[in-house]
Design an enzyme around this catalytic site. Structure first.
Site, PDB file in Angstrom:
ATOM      1  N   LYS A 120       0.850  -1.190   0.000  1.00  0.00           N
ATOM      2  CA  LYS A 120       0.000   0.000   0.000  1.00  0.00           C
ATOM      3  C   LYS A 120       0.884   1.238   0.000  1.00  0.00           C
ATOM      4  O   LYS A 120       1.718   1.427   0.885  1.00  0.00           O
ATOM      5  CB  LYS A 120      -0.895   0.010   1.240  1.00  0.00           C
ATOM      6  CG  LYS A 120      -1.796   1.242   1.331  1.00  0.00           C
ATOM      7  CD  LYS A 120      -2.814   1.100   2.430  1.00  0.00           C
ATOM      8  CE  LYS A 120      -2.340   1.567   3.774  1.00  0.00           C
ATOM      9  NZ  LYS A 120      -2.115   3.020   3.866  1.00  0.00           N
ATOM     10  N   ASP A 131      -3.353   4.304  -1.917  1.00  0.00           N
ATOM     11  CA  ASP A 131      -4.269   4.743  -0.852  1.00  0.00           C
ATOM     12  C   ASP A 131      -4.248   6.263  -0.753  1.00  0.00           C
ATOM     13  O   ASP A 131      -3.659   6.834   0.163  1.00  0.00           O
ATOM     14  CB  ASP A 131      -3.817   4.073   0.461  1.00  0.00           C
ATOM     15  CG  ASP A 131      -4.649   4.486   1.664  1.00  0.00           C
ATOM     16  OD1 ASP A 131      -5.783   4.950   1.476  1.00  0.00           O
ATOM     17  OD2 ASP A 131      -4.147   4.335   2.795  1.00  0.00           O
ATOM     18  N   LYS A 136      -7.225   8.078  -1.149  1.00  0.00           N
ATOM     19  CA  LYS A 136      -8.548   8.477  -0.620  1.00  0.00           C
ATOM     20  C   LYS A 136      -9.103   9.707  -1.348  1.00  0.00           C
ATOM     21  O   LYS A 136      -9.364  10.748  -0.735  1.00  0.00           O
ATOM     22  CB  LYS A 136      -8.458   8.767   0.869  1.00  0.00           C
ATOM     23  CG  LYS A 136      -7.987   7.582   1.714  1.00  0.00           C
ATOM     24  CD  LYS A 136      -8.026   7.921   3.193  1.00  0.00           C
ATOM     25  CE  LYS A 136      -7.585   6.781   4.078  1.00  0.00           C
ATOM     26  NZ  LYS A 136      -6.147   6.451   3.977  1.00  0.00           N
ATOM     27  N   ASP A 169     -13.351  14.621  -4.213  1.00  0.00           N
ATOM     28  CA  ASP A 169     -13.372  15.894  -4.935  1.00  0.00           C
ATOM     29  C   ASP A 169     -14.601  15.862  -5.859  1.00  0.00           C
ATOM     30  O   ASP A 169     -15.426  14.943  -5.762  1.00  0.00           O
ATOM     31  CB  ASP A 169     -12.063  16.050  -5.735  1.00  0.00           C
ATOM     32  CG  ASP A 169     -11.644  17.509  -5.912  1.00  0.00           C
ATOM     33  OD1 ASP A 169     -12.529  18.320  -6.296  1.00  0.00           O
ATOM     34  OD2 ASP A 169     -10.473  17.829  -5.712  1.00  0.00           O
ATOM     35  N   THR A 190     -11.227   5.210  11.039  1.00  0.00           N
ATOM     36  CA  THR A 190     -11.265   4.606  12.381  1.00  0.00           C
ATOM     37  C   THR A 190     -10.679   5.539  13.445  1.00  0.00           C
ATOM     38  O   THR A 190     -10.831   5.292  14.633  1.00  0.00           O
ATOM     39  CB  THR A 190     -10.513   3.263  12.406  1.00  0.00           C
ATOM     40  OG1 THR A 190      -9.262   3.431  11.744  1.00  0.00           O
ATOM     41  CG2 THR A 190     -11.296   2.181  11.704  1.00  0.00           C
ATOM     42  N   ARG A 210       3.416  -1.154  10.558  1.00  0.00           N
ATOM     43  CA  ARG A 210       4.589  -1.183  11.436  1.00  0.00           C
ATOM     44  C   ARG A 210       5.013  -2.557  11.945  1.00  0.00           C
ATOM     45  O   ARG A 210       6.232  -2.796  12.029  1.00  0.00           O
ATOM     46  CB  ARG A 210       4.372  -0.193  12.586  1.00  0.00           C
ATOM     47  CG  ARG A 210       4.497   1.251  12.101  1.00  0.00           C
ATOM     48  CD  ARG A 210       3.858   2.239  13.033  1.00  0.00           C
ATOM     49  NE  ARG A 210       2.402   2.102  13.032  1.00  0.00           N
ATOM     50  CZ  ARG A 210       1.590   2.836  13.768  1.00  0.00           C
ATOM     51  NH1 ARG A 210       2.080   3.751  14.591  1.00  0.00           N
ATOM     52  NH2 ARG A 210       0.290   2.676  13.694  1.00  0.00           N
TER      53      ARG A 210
HETATM   54  O1  C5P Z   1       1.328   0.591  11.003  1.00  0.00           O
HETATM   55  P1  C5P Z   1      -0.113   0.192  10.944  1.00  0.00           P
HETATM   56  O2  C5P Z   1      -0.338  -1.307  10.821  1.00  0.00           O
HETATM   57  O3  C5P Z   1      -0.931   0.783  12.083  1.00  0.00           O
HETATM   58  O4  C5P Z   1      -0.620   0.848   9.578  1.00  0.00           O
HETATM   59  C1  C5P Z   1      -1.968   0.843   9.199  1.00  0.00           C
HETATM   60  C2  C5P Z   1      -2.113   1.517   7.878  1.00  0.00           C
HETATM   61  O5  C5P Z   1      -3.496   1.556   7.545  1.00  0.00           O
HETATM   62  C3  C5P Z   1      -1.615   2.954   7.848  1.00  0.00           C
HETATM   63  O6  C5P Z   1      -1.127   3.190   6.517  1.00  0.00           O
HETATM   64  C4  C5P Z   1      -2.862   3.767   8.102  1.00  0.00           C
HETATM   65  O7  C5P Z   1      -2.802   5.038   7.494  1.00  0.00           O
HETATM   66  C5  C5P Z   1      -3.914   2.907   7.415  1.00  0.00           C
HETATM   67  N1  C5P Z   1      -5.276   3.098   7.912  1.00  0.00           N
HETATM   68  C6  C5P Z   1      -5.633   2.882   9.230  1.00  0.00           C
HETATM   69  N2  C5P Z   1      -6.941   3.080   9.624  1.00  0.00           N
HETATM   70  C7  C5P Z   1      -7.854   3.475   8.728  1.00  0.00           C
HETATM   71  C8  C5P Z   1      -7.514   3.676   7.384  1.00  0.00           C
HETATM   72  C9  C5P Z   1      -6.186   3.484   7.020  1.00  0.00           C
HETATM   73  O8  C5P Z   1      -4.802   2.504  10.049  1.00  0.00           O
HETATM   74  N3  C5P Z   1      -9.110   3.618   9.117  1.00  0.00           N
END
Ligand code: C5P
Length: 230
Positions: free
Chosen positions: A33, A60, A62, A65, A117, A208
């Site tokens: 992503k 990603d 999003k 517009d 979220t 992460r």
């Molecule tokens: O590092 P981690 O596993 O928390 O990364 C989650 C990824 O998913 C990040 O790129 C974050 O921006 C994305 N994301 C999220 N919650 C959302 C939409 C996207 O954590 N509701």
């Protein structure tokens, strides 16, 4: 099948850092992503370089517009050869339909963002939404489906309800996933990969726990092992 479910969030400040991680993992075991940070820092080259390494890319960005602008952005993403793009369901039916029409049937999957979220009940009210947050998530997902989108991004907590409401063919993409024992970071409501799939998730977005690991390939293997358990 399980190896296709994993999407690694390439949340890096530079293309070099992203490429260093990509060299340690394999396109056979995950998709990638590319989000706002890497795309803003490195542009479409980030997508091209990772695609050249054999990875399928979820772009990603999003989009939200006017329909014409979003349609053109989706067409540009399709021309880049990405596997998936996303748009905010709050952009409304005309924008969603324009996005779907722009990529055509052979282009990337188009999925909708419902309510982030990171928005809790208090912020939800401050924005001016009425009624229950969970109901609004469902409304956005139903709108996404009726506008022709392939699925939505949602929290794994919402997956079970959305799966039963929207049927088997609608894609559910879930971030906020933490393998057993992993650091939560800033994620509040997390689920393990296996629990998310059991709840109806098609694709797991994990950042992460993989990108910061000493041995990212090992973490991916462990996650896949968990998903393959009966
Ligand atoms: O590092 P981690 O596993 O928390 O990364 C989650 C990824 O998913 C990040 O790129 C974050 O921006 C994305 N994301 C999220 N919650 C959302 C939409 C996207 O954590 N509701």
């Amino acid at each position: 099948m399980s190896d296709q479910r994993l999407i690694v969030a390439m949340d890096f400040a530079s293309l070099d850092a992203a490429l260093r991680l990509a060299e340690k993992i394999q396109p056979e075991s995950c998709r990638l992503k590319v989000g706002h940070q890497l795309y803003t820092a490195a542009g479409p080259d980030a997508v091209r370089r990772l695609t050249d390494m054999g990875f399928e890319i979820f772009l990603d960005l999003k989009y939200h517009d006017i329909p014409n602008t979003v349609a053109n952005a989706c067409r540009a993403a399709a021309d880049l050869g990405v596997w998936m793009v996303n748009v905010h369901a709050a952009g409304g039916p005309a924008m969603l339909e324009a996005a779907v029409a722009a990529v055509g049937s052979s282009g990337p999957r188009v999925i909708g963002v419902t309510i982030l979220t990171s928005i809790d009940a208090r912020q939800y009210e401050q924005i001016g939404y009425q009624g229950e947050l969970a109901d609004q998530v469902t409304k956005f997902a139903v709108l996404a489906q009726s506008s022709g989108l392939d699925g939505v991004v949602c929290s794994a907590q919402e997956a079970r309800a959305l799966r039963s409401r929207l049927g088997e063919d609608f894609l559910l993409v879930t971030p906020g996933i933490r393998p057993n024992g992993a650091d939560l970071g800033d994620q509040q409501r997390v689920m393990t990969p296996a629990a998310a799939v059991a709840a109806g998730s098609d694709y797991l977005v994990i950042g992460r726990p993989i990108t910061q690991a000493k041995d990212p390939r090992q973490v991916i293997q462990t996650i896949q092992g968990e998903l393959e358990l009966p």
